[in-house]
Write an enzyme that holds these catalytic residues in place. Structure first.
Site, mmCIF file in Angstrom:
data_model
loop_
_atom_site.group_PDB
_atom_site.id
_atom_site.type_symbol
_atom_site.label_atom_id
_atom_site.label_comp_id
_atom_site.label_asym_id
_atom_site.label_seq_id
_atom_site.Cartn_x
_atom_site.Cartn_y
_atom_site.Cartn_z
ATOM 1 N N GLU A 157 0.806 -1.223 0.000
ATOM 2 C CA GLU A 157 0.000 0.000 0.000
ATOM 3 C C GLU A 157 0.841 1.278 0.000
ATOM 4 O O GLU A 157 0.710 2.144 0.856
ATOM 5 C CB GLU A 157 -0.976 -0.023 1.173
ATOM 6 C CG GLU A 157 -1.911 -1.221 1.125
ATOM 7 C CD GLU A 157 -2.794 -1.366 2.352
ATOM 8 O OE1 GLU A 157 -2.769 -0.476 3.227
ATOM 9 O OE2 GLU A 157 -3.519 -2.370 2.444
ATOM 10 N N GLU A 262 -6.295 -10.670 -1.389
ATOM 11 C CA GLU A 262 -7.093 -10.476 -0.176
ATOM 12 C C GLU A 262 -8.575 -10.492 -0.534
ATOM 13 O O GLU A 262 -9.331 -9.574 -0.208
ATOM 14 C CB GLU A 262 -6.701 -9.177 0.532
ATOM 15 C CG GLU A 262 -5.229 -9.134 0.900
ATOM 16 C CD GLU A 262 -4.843 -7.915 1.724
ATOM 17 O OE1 GLU A 262 -5.734 -7.241 2.279
ATOM 18 O OE2 GLU A 262 -3.625 -7.639 1.821
#
Length: 373
Positions: A157, A262
């Site tokens: 991220e 995810e």
């Protein structure tokens, strides 16, 4: 004597036609296309783990990733003091079952202790100090699991949805070079380990362009980056199929394996200012934001099932580009979405229900892959 044999044979025939044999697991139907992974927490694999859950994990998955026990705050809560017990147990759980173990995560702005970014007087750490801490952490962690962990989410991220760098402490103190340094340190620690970049909102065009620019540039410099992880915290209406497939194509064109890292399905309403999968978001509970606490209506359940099948249809179509699909959690009861971004809601984001039973769509996914093999 012959009559006895006939009676035994008749009993066996009855048993075979009345006993429900175990359904084919996801890994058996999908495993020839890509790894089928699941994120687990330590309670699911510990000494007091539910044996039914363990059997289901063994039946359906051939890869695991730690939900929390391998993150920086879990492994090195204090500088120089590493805690390996839970992570070692997690890794061994996978190895004992011949599963592919993935390490998550080395460098992230969240779930990293504050001491990483402070000096001894509580002031902002210097650039050199933070680089040294990054190197030490990566060398210690990757080195500890060398030969046991297949690959690592090295950086997590690093970019905003608008395509700018996330102004995390890593970026503010070191600068954009922290990304390159992280991959160099990881490769030094284990030259055989695969190295990945992982992020959410990876279908947003501006973010996709930035990821391709930065990761592509690092690969041109000779850095090892094997895979791009598309966190897929999907919803009933987002992302669009067009953006999703375009992103898979774009990341594969970098020469990277594409990983769905995810995967879950958010069917609950989102607050007005909600954005992406940023873990720091938190909103107040309200009844309106928790509409299915007494059960999921049949029409909504049907829409979820259709969405699951749509995405697995995409994975099947792009199986030549995808190396792993990882569900972010085992059952609805333990999904992070029950408490994010609103604590205390009842979520239905996974393939196993609150009683740890496979939902009917699991069979449909298996059939989707079986019917065209």
């Amino acid at each position: 004597m012959m009559n006895n044999k006939l009676r035994i044979y008749s009993i066996l025939v009855v048993l075979c036609t009345t006993v429900s044999l175990p359904a084919q697991g996801l890994k058996d139907a999908l495993g020839s296309s890509f790894l089928v992974g699941v994120a687990l927490n330590t309670s699911q694999i510990g000494r007091n783990a539910d044996t039914v859950v363990v059997r289901a994990i063994e039946n359906h998955f051939n890869s695991i990733v730690a939900e929390n026990c391998m993150k920086p705050d879990a492994l090195q809560p204090e500088e120089g003091h590493f805690k390996w017990r839970k992570a070692d147990r997690f890794v061994q759980f996978g190895l004992d079952r011949r599963m592919t173990v993935i390490g998550h995560v080395l460098v992230w702005h969240a779930q990293t202790p504050e001491w990483f970014f402070k000096d001894s007087l509580g002031r902002t750490a210097s650039r050199e100090q933070l680089i040294g801490r990054m190197r030490t952490h990566i060398h210690q962690v990757v080195g500890h699991f060398k030969g046991r962990v297949k690959g690592w989410d090295v950086v997590n991220e690093a970019f905003e949805d608008d395509g700018t760098y996330r102004r995390s402490p890593w970026y503010q103190i070191i600068g954009p070079e922290y990304i390159e340094l992280a991959y160099r340190f990881a490769h030094e620690a284990d030259p055989e380990a695969e190295l990945y970049y992982n992020d959410f909102s990876m279908t947003v065009p501006a973010k996709r362009q930035k990821v391709c620019e930065v990761i592509g540039g690092l690969k041109k410099k000779g850095l090892r980056i094997d895979g791009i992880g598309m966190q897929s915290h999907n919803g009933l209406t987002w992302p669009s199929r067009e953006n999703y497939e375009a992103s898979i194509d774009a990341y594969a064109a970098l020469g990277c394996k594409v990983m769905i890292t995810e995967l879950d399905m958010n069917v609950l309403p989102n607050p007005e200012s909600f954005s992406g999968a940023e873990v720091s978001q938190s909103f107040a509970y309200s009844e309106a934001m928790d509409p299915y606490k007494n059960g999921l209506p049949a029409d909504v359940a049907q829409r979820i099932d259709q969405r699951w099948l749509e995405f697995f249809g995409i994975y099947k179509k792009h199986s030549h580009q995808i190396s792993r699909v990882c569900i972010w959690g085992f059952s609805d009861a333990q999904s992070w979405m029950n408490d994010w971004p609103i604590r205390g809601r009842t979520a239905y984001p996974l393939l196993f229900d609150r009683q740890n039973r496979a939902k009917p769509v699991v069979r449909d996914i298996v059939n989707l892959f079986k019917n065209t093999q």
